[in-house]
Motif scaffolding. Structure first.
Motif, mmCIF file in Angstrom:
data_model
loop_
_atom_site.group_PDB
_atom_site.id
_atom_site.type_symbol
_atom_site.label_atom_id
_atom_site.label_comp_id
_atom_site.label_asym_id
_atom_site.label_seq_id
_atom_site.Cartn_x
_atom_site.Cartn_y
_atom_site.Cartn_z
ATOM 1 N N GLY A 12 0.826 -1.198 0.000
ATOM 2 C CA GLY A 12 0.000 0.000 0.000
ATOM 3 C C GLY A 12 0.857 1.243 0.000
ATOM 4 N N VAL A 13 0.188 2.364 -0.192
ATOM 5 C CA VAL A 13 0.892 3.633 -0.260
ATOM 6 C C VAL A 13 0.155 4.639 0.619
ATOM 7 C CG1 VAL A 13 1.453 5.557 -1.763
ATOM 8 C CG2 VAL A 13 1.782 3.228 -2.567
ATOM 9 N N ALA A 14 0.889 5.436 1.375
ATOM 10 C CA ALA A 14 0.254 6.479 2.175
ATOM 11 C C ALA A 14 1.086 7.742 2.120
ATOM 12 C CB ALA A 14 0.104 6.020 3.616
ATOM 13 N N THR A 15 0.419 8.870 2.034
ATOM 14 C CA THR A 15 1.096 10.167 2.097
ATOM 15 C C THR A 15 0.494 10.931 3.269
ATOM 16 O OG1 THR A 15 1.258 10.149 -0.298
ATOM 17 C CG2 THR A 15 1.677 12.248 0.798
ATOM 18 N N CYS A 16 1.311 11.329 4.202
ATOM 19 C CA CYS A 16 0.805 11.908 5.447
ATOM 20 C C CYS A 16 1.908 12.658 6.162
ATOM 21 C CB CYS A 16 0.395 10.757 6.362
ATOM 22 S SG CYS A 16 -1.319 10.780 6.785
ATOM 23 N N ARG A 225 7.017 -0.804 -2.994
ATOM 24 C CA ARG A 225 8.387 -0.686 -3.497
ATOM 25 C C ARG A 225 9.418 -0.631 -2.370
ATOM 26 N NH1 ARG A 225 7.136 4.139 -7.764
ATOM 27 N NH2 ARG A 225 5.287 3.166 -8.630
ATOM 28 N N GLY A 226 8.943 -0.526 -1.147
ATOM 29 C CA GLY A 226 9.879 -0.472 -0.027
ATOM 30 C C GLY A 226 10.644 0.832 0.057
ATOM 31 N N THR A 227 9.975 1.931 -0.274
ATOM 32 C CA THR A 227 10.674 3.207 -0.180
ATOM 33 C C THR A 227 9.892 4.205 0.659
ATOM 34 O OG1 THR A 227 9.645 3.874 -2.245
ATOM 35 C CG2 THR A 227 11.908 3.112 -2.382
ATOM 36 N N VAL A 228 10.648 5.158 1.187
ATOM 37 C CA VAL A 228 10.046 6.266 1.913
ATOM 38 C C VAL A 228 10.562 7.547 1.286
ATOM 39 C CG1 VAL A 228 10.121 7.528 4.093
ATOM 40 C CG2 VAL A 228 9.664 5.089 4.094
ATOM 41 N N ILE A 229 9.656 8.451 0.990
ATOM 42 C CA ILE A 229 10.055 9.732 0.405
ATOM 43 C C ILE A 229 9.755 10.830 1.417
ATOM 44 C CG2 ILE A 229 9.756 11.332 -1.526
ATOM 45 C CD1 ILE A 229 8.763 8.947 -3.167
ATOM 46 N N ILE A 230 10.789 11.577 1.769
ATOM 47 C CA ILE A 230 10.624 12.624 2.770
ATOM 48 C C ILE A 230 10.449 13.961 2.065
ATOM 49 C CG2 ILE A 230 11.681 13.747 4.768
ATOM 50 C CD1 ILE A 230 13.416 11.091 4.924
ATOM 51 N N ASN A 231 9.451 14.712 2.473
ATOM 52 C CA ASN A 231 9.115 15.997 1.843
ATOM 53 C C ASN A 231 9.112 15.912 0.316
ATOM 54 O OD1 ASN A 231 8.712 17.394 4.280
ATOM 55 N ND2 ASN A 231 10.930 17.584 4.535
ATOM 56 N N PRO A 232 8.203 15.137 -0.233
ATOM 57 C CA PRO A 232 8.165 14.930 -1.680
ATOM 58 C C PRO A 232 7.866 16.233 -2.420
ATOM 59 C CG PRO A 232 6.145 14.113 -0.669
ATOM 60 C CD PRO A 232 7.084 14.468 0.447
ATOM 61 N N ASP A 233 8.387 16.347 -3.639
ATOM 62 C CA ASP A 233 8.051 17.523 -4.451
ATOM 63 C C ASP A 233 6.686 17.306 -5.105
ATOM 64 O OD1 ASP A 233 8.492 15.791 -6.570
ATOM 65 O OD2 ASP A 233 10.530 16.543 -6.936
ATOM 66 N N ALA A 234 6.197 18.347 -5.760
ATOM 67 C CA ALA A 234 4.838 18.304 -6.301
ATOM 68 C C ALA A 234 4.655 17.144 -7.277
ATOM 69 C CB ALA A 234 4.514 19.633 -6.990
ATOM 70 N N ALA A 235 5.685 16.884 -8.101
ATOM 71 C CA ALA A 235 5.593 15.824 -9.099
ATOM 72 C C ALA A 235 5.426 14.460 -8.421
ATOM 73 C CB ALA A 235 6.841 15.835 -9.977
ATOM 74 N N ALA A 236 6.197 14.245 -7.349
ATOM 75 C CA ALA A 236 6.131 12.962 -6.646
ATOM 76 C C ALA A 236 4.762 12.780 -6.006
ATOM 77 C CB ALA A 236 7.238 12.874 -5.602
ATOM 78 N N VAL A 237 4.252 13.847 -5.413
ATOM 79 C CA VAL A 237 2.936 13.766 -4.777
ATOM 80 C C VAL A 237 1.889 13.381 -5.818
ATOM 81 C CG1 VAL A 237 1.106 15.094 -3.643
ATOM 82 C CG2 VAL A 237 3.487 15.400 -2.938
ATOM 83 N N GLN A 238 1.996 14.006 -7.000
ATOM 84 C CA GLN A 238 1.059 13.742 -8.079
ATOM 85 C C GLN A 238 1.137 12.293 -8.533
ATOM 86 O OE1 GLN A 238 -1.062 16.014 -8.554
ATOM 87 N NE2 GLN A 238 -2.165 14.645 -9.936
ATOM 88 N N GLU A 239 2.381 11.826 -8.714
ATOM 89 C CA GLU A 239 2.595 10.455 -9.168
ATOM 90 C C GLU A 239 1.987 9.468 -8.177
ATOM 91 O OE1 GLU A 239 6.712 9.175 -9.395
ATOM 92 O OE2 GLU A 239 5.929 7.129 -9.281
ATOM 93 N N TYR A 240 2.215 9.739 -6.905
ATOM 94 C CA TYR A 240 1.721 8.816 -5.897
ATOM 95 C C TYR A 240 0.204 8.853 -5.749
ATOM 96 C CZ TYR A 240 5.879 6.483 -4.432
ATOM 97 O OH TYR A 240 6.956 5.652 -4.411
ATOM 98 N N LYS A 241 -0.372 9.970 -6.051
ATOM 99 C CA LYS A 241 -1.832 10.057 -6.011
ATOM 100 C C LYS A 241 -2.414 9.065 -7.016
ATOM 101 C CE LYS A 241 -3.815 14.407 -4.553
ATOM 102 N NZ LYS A 241 -3.854 15.799 -4.981
ATOM 103 N N LYS A 242 -1.835 9.065 -8.217
ATOM 104 C CA LYS A 242 -2.295 8.161 -9.267
ATOM 105 C C LYS A 242 -2.063 6.711 -8.857
ATOM 106 C CE LYS A 242 -1.325 10.883 -13.334
ATOM 107 N NZ LYS A 242 -0.188 10.996 -14.227
ATOM 108 N N TYR A 243 -0.863 6.478 -8.345
ATOM 109 C CA TYR A 243 -0.457 5.146 -7.942
ATOM 110 C C TYR A 243 -1.417 4.605 -6.877
ATOM 111 C CZ TYR A 243 2.952 1.563 -6.519
ATOM 112 O OH TYR A 243 3.592 0.400 -6.213
ATOM 113 N N ALA A 244 -1.711 5.456 -5.885
ATOM 114 C CA ALA A 244 -2.601 5.052 -4.806
ATOM 115 C C ALA A 244 -3.986 4.718 -5.348
ATOM 116 C CB ALA A 244 -2.689 6.154 -3.751
ATOM 117 N N ALA A 245 -4.439 5.512 -6.336
ATOM 118 C CA ALA A 245 -5.752 5.263 -6.925
ATOM 119 C C ALA A 245 -5.773 3.902 -7.614
ATOM 120 C CB ALA A 245 -6.093 6.371 -7.919
#
Lengths: 582, 101
Positions: A12-16, A225-245
Motif C-alpha cells: 500500500g501507499v500512504a502520504t501523510c 516498493r519499499g521506499t520512503v520519500i521525505i518531503n516529496p516535491d509536487a511531481a512525486a505527490v502527483q505520481e503517488y496520487k495516481k499510484y494510490a488510486a
C-alpha cells in the motif's frame, strides 16, 4: 525531497505527516539553523527549561502525598531543570555549532547519560533513566504538539520510529495511523506483523529514517516498493496520487473475491483463516473472506493493560471474538510472552539470550497460576463457540504433557464448581522449533492438531535473529532446511491423521503458497488483509502444478535457487492471470 | 561580599557510602552549597566542577572509595566546608535502601 530505500513489509501507499514515536532510541535529527536564528533557538531553549521546571513543580505539588521515592525523582528533575550551568552548556552548543535547540538538548543529555552509563556501579548507572526522562521532558516542550502521544491522535499520521515494540503498538490509536516507517526490523518483525494486520503500508530496515525525518514532515510510505520519500516535491505527490488510486482499484477488484471459495482450478479446497491480535480484527478477517481465526495471539491482553489480565478480561475478549465469529473456528494460542515481549521487565535480571530463555510455554509452566487463569477463561468460553486451544513453543513431549495436565486440572476445578466447558476442546501445539518438527511423529500422537509457526521455526532453524538488520538477509523461508522440516511435519500429521495448519508469515507470502499447497497443506492462517490476494493466487493454480513445483523445489540446494525459481514462477502466474482477463 | 574577608578552605574526602554519591545526597549537597555565599568546587583528579550545579556534581561519578577534594572560597567558607564535607563523608543516607534501583 529525500528518498530512502528499505524493505516493504506491508503493501500500500500512504502520504501523510509524520509523528516521531517516543522511544529509548529516539533520536532528534541533526539540524542546524542560519545565523540570524541562533538567538531564537537560545530563547526557545530558555523557555523550554522554564516550562519544564514549572511543569515539574506543579506535579510535585499535585502529588504531594506520594511516597518519597517519587518525590525524590521530581526533586532531581527540578534541580537539573534549574541548573544554569547545564542550560549554559546547551546554549553554548547552539551558538557554536548552530544546532537547533532540540538537537543541542539531545546531544548534551545523551553525553551526560553516556558518562553515567559507563560506570559499572549500577546504583549510579541506573540514573541514566533520569537523564533520559529530563531529555524527553525538554524535547516535549520544545517540539510542542508536533510530537504527540499516539494514544491521542486527531488526524491521520505516519508513524516513524526506530523499531516498534509490542507495548507501543498496543497503545496506538489505530484509527489514525496510515503508515509506518522504521529504522530497524525485517519482514517478520513485530512492526511488519502489526502493519499487515492493520492493512496499512509499512517500510522497515530504513536504517536512519528517524534521523532524516522531523516531526511534521510530509512523507510517503510506499510499502510495495519499499521506499520512503521525505518531503516529496509536487511531481512525486502527483505520481503517488495516481499510484494510490490504481492500488485502490486493485483492492476493489480483490474485494469481489470475498464470497468465492479458496479453491484451486482443479477443485482442491483450501481453508483460509485470519491471524488476529484483537477481537475487532475478527471482523476484518470475515470481511476479507476468512473462514475463522487460525491464530488468536493473546499476548496483547497482557501488554495493553497495566496489570495481569483477570480471568474475566480474558473471557470477555474471547466472548467478543466469538460474538463476531459465531460457530466458525477460533484457535486461541495461550500466552506467548517473553523474549522481545514484556516478561523481560519482570525478570529480576535481564536474560542474556531471551529468545532461548524463559519465554512462551516455559514461562507459563513456571507461572502456573497466571497460566491457569487464561486456561479457565478459554474453557469457560469454549461452550459458546468453536474454540481450540494451542500451546506455543513446545520443544519436547514433557512440556506438552505438563501443559495438558494443567489443562486437565483446570477442567477438574471447573467441574467441581459446576461451571460449563467443552470437554472435547481440541488441543494443539505450535511447531516452531526444529526440535518439535523433528519429533513431530511423537507429538502427533498426543494432540489434535499442529500449527506451524514459520517465523520462529525459521529463526530457530537458521539461527538468525529476524529483527537484526545485519543478518536479516540470512532469514529465508526458502532455505532447504526449513522446507525439509515443513515437509516432515506434514507427513507426521498425515500419518497420525491429525489436522495441520500453517500460521506464520510464510502463509501470506505469495511465492510460497504454491509450495505449501504442493507439500499438502490446505489450511493457512494469515494476516486478514492478505486473504484476498492469497485466495486469488490459489484460484489461479492447480494442485498438480503445486505438487510439481514442490518436488522441484525440494531438490534445490540453496535458498537463492529456491527463491529465484519461485519468484519467476509467481511472475508467470501473475502474467497469466492478467492475460486471462484480457 | 567582595569587601568581606575571604577565606579559602580545602579538604580531602573519601566517599564511604557503598552506593556512592548518588542523586539523593547530590541533591542535598547542592541545596546546602547554594545556601552559602562562598564559591564551592569539588575536584576529582583533574576534573574540577561547580559544587552548586547538580549536573556538574553528578558528572563526578563519585563511587565508594572515590577521593574528592572539596574547595570552598568565600566569607562563610569555614562553616560551609564543615556542613558540605559532612554530607560527602556520610556512610549512609536516609532511604538508601528504598531508593536503590
Amino acid at each position: 525531497m529525500d528518498i530512502i530505500k528499505g524493505i516493504g513489509v506491508s503493501s500500500g501507499v500512504a502520504t501523510c505527516s509524520a509523528v516521531m514515536l517516543d522511544a529509548e532510541d529516539y533520536r532528534v535529527p541533526r539540524r542546524t539553523v542560519a545565523n540570524p536564528q541562533i538567538r531564537r533557538e537560545v530563547m526557545r531553549l530558555r523557555d523550554a527549561f522554564l516550562q519544564a521546571s514549572q511543569e515539574v513543580s506543579t506535579l510535585q505539588i499535585a502529588q504531594a502525598d506520594l511516597d518519597n521515592k517519587i518525590k525524590d525523582i521530581f526533586a532531581v528533575h527540578l534541580h537539573f531543570l534549574r541548573d544554569r550551568t547545564l542550560r549554559k552548556r546547551i546554549a553554548e552548543l547552539i551558538r557554536r555549532q548552530k544546532f537547533t535547540a532540540e538537537y543541542a538538548v539531545s546531544v548534551t543529555m545523551r553525553d551526560i547519560a553516556k558518562n553515567f552509563a559507563q560506570t559499572p556501579d549500577s546504583y549510579i548507572s541506573e540514573r541514566v533513566n533520569d537523564i533520559y526522562d529530563i531529555e524527553k521532558r525538554l524535547l516535549r516542550h520544545l517540539m510542542g504538539s508536533r510530537r504527540e502521544d499516539l494514544r491521542h491522535l486527531t488526524e491521520p499520521v505516519i508513524v516513524v520510529a526506530h523499531d516498534l515494540t509490542p507495548t507501543q503498538t498496543a497503545a496506538f490509536d489505530k484509527q489514525f495511523v496510515r503508515g509506518i516507517a522504521t529504522d530497524a526490523g525485517g519482514r517478520t518483525s513485530h512492526t511488519a506483523i502489526v502493519a499487515r494486520s492493520l492493512g496499512i503500508p509499512a517500510v522497515v530496515a530504513l536504517n536512519e529514517v528517524t534521523q532524516r525525518v522531523a516531526a511534521g514532515d510530509t512523507i510517503i510510505v510506499d510499502g510495495n516498493r519499499g521506499t520512503v520519500i521525505i518531503n516529496p516535491d509536487a511531481a512525486a505527490v502527483q505520481e503517488y496520487k495516481k499510484y494510490a488510486a490504481a492500488i485502490v482499484e486493485h483492492v476493489h477488484e480483490l474485494g469481489g473475491l470475498a464470497l468465492l471459495p479458496a479453491e484451486t482450478k482443479d477443485g482442491t479446497r483450501v481453508t483460509l483463516h485470519g491471524n488476529i491480535e484483537f477481537p475487532y480484527e475478527a471482523q476484518i478477517t470475515l470481511q476479507k473472506g476468512g473462514e475463522g481465526i487460525g491464530l488468536y495471539r493473546t499476548e496483547f491482553l497482557y501488554l495493553e493493560a497495566d496489570h495481569e489480565p483477570t480471568e474475566q478480561e480474558h473471557y470477555q475478549a474471547y466472548m467478543d471474538t466469538i460474538q463476531i465469529c459465531g460457530q466458525r473456528p477460533i484457535t486461541i494460542r495461550t500466552m506467548d510472552l517473553g523474549a522481545d515481549k514484556f516478561t523481560q521487565k519482570r525478570l529480576t535480571s535481564p536474560e542474556r539470550n531471551p529468545f532461548l530463555g524463559l519465554r512462551s510455554i516455559r514461562y507459563c509452566l513456571q507461572n502456573q497460576s497466571m497460566f491457569k487463569t487464561q486456561i479457565r477463561a478459554i474453557l469457560r468460553a469454549s461452550v459458546h463457540g468453536n474454540i481450540k486451544i494451542m500451546f506455543p513453543l513446545i520443544t519436547n513431549l514433557m512440556e506438552l504433557r505438563q501443559a495438558k495436565w494443567i489443562l486437565a486440572e483446570v477442567k477438574e476445578d471447573l467441574e467441581e464448581q459446576q461451571i460449563a466447558f467443552d470437554d472435547n476442546l481440541p488441543v494443539g501445539i505450535m511447531i516452531e522449533t526444529p526440535a518439535a518438527a523433528l519429533i513431530a511423529e511423537h507429538l502427533a500422537n498426543e494432540v489434535d492438531f499442529f500449527s506451524i509457526g514459520t517465523n520462529d521455526l525459521i529463526q530457530y532453524t537458521l539461527a538468525v535473529d529476524r529483527v537484526n538488520e545485519t543478518v536479516a538477509s540470512l532469514y529465508s523461508p526458502a532455505h532447504p532446511a526449513v522446507l525439509q522440516l515443513i515437509k516432515q511435519v506434514h507427513r507426521a500429521a498425515r500419518r497420525a491423521n491429525i489436522d495441520v495448519h500453517v500460521c506464520g508469515e510464510m502463509a501470506s507470502e505469495l511465492e510460497f503458497i504454491p509450495v505449501l499447497l504442493g507439500l499438502g497443506y490446505t489450511s493457512l492462517s494469515l494476516a486478514p488483509p492478505m486473504i484476498p490476494e492469497v485466495k486469488k493466487l490459489i484460484r489461479s493454480v492447480t494442485l498438480s502444478y503445486c505438487r510439481g513445483l514442490a518436488r522441484k523445489v525440494m531438490n534445490f540446494d540453496t535458498d537463492q535457487q529456491v527463491t529465484n525459481y519461485l519468484r519467476a514462477e509467481l511472475q508467470e502466474l501473475i502474467d497469466e492471470v492478467a492475460g486471462d482477463k484480457r | 561580599m567582595d569587601s568581606a574577608p575571604s577565606n579559602h578552605s580545602e579538604r580531602l574526602i573519601t566517599i564511604r557510602n557503598p552506593h556512592g554519591l548518588h542523586m539523593r545526597p547530590a541533591v542535598e549537597f547542592i541545596d546546602r552549597a547554594n545556601g552559602f555565599a562562598s564559591e564551592v568546587q569539588v575536584q576529582k583528579g583533574e576534573l574540577i566542577v561547580d559544587g552548586k550545579s547538580i549536573y556538574q556534581i553528578t558528572q563526578l561519578i563519585a563511587k565508594f572509595g572515590t577521593e574528592l577534594k572539596l574547595i570552598v572560597k568565600g566569607t562563610d567558607a569555614e562553616q560551609a566546608i564543615e556542613v558540605l564535607a559532612e554530607i560527602l563523608e556520610r556512610e549512609s543516607y536516609d532511604n538508601d535502601v528504598q531508593a536503590a534501583p
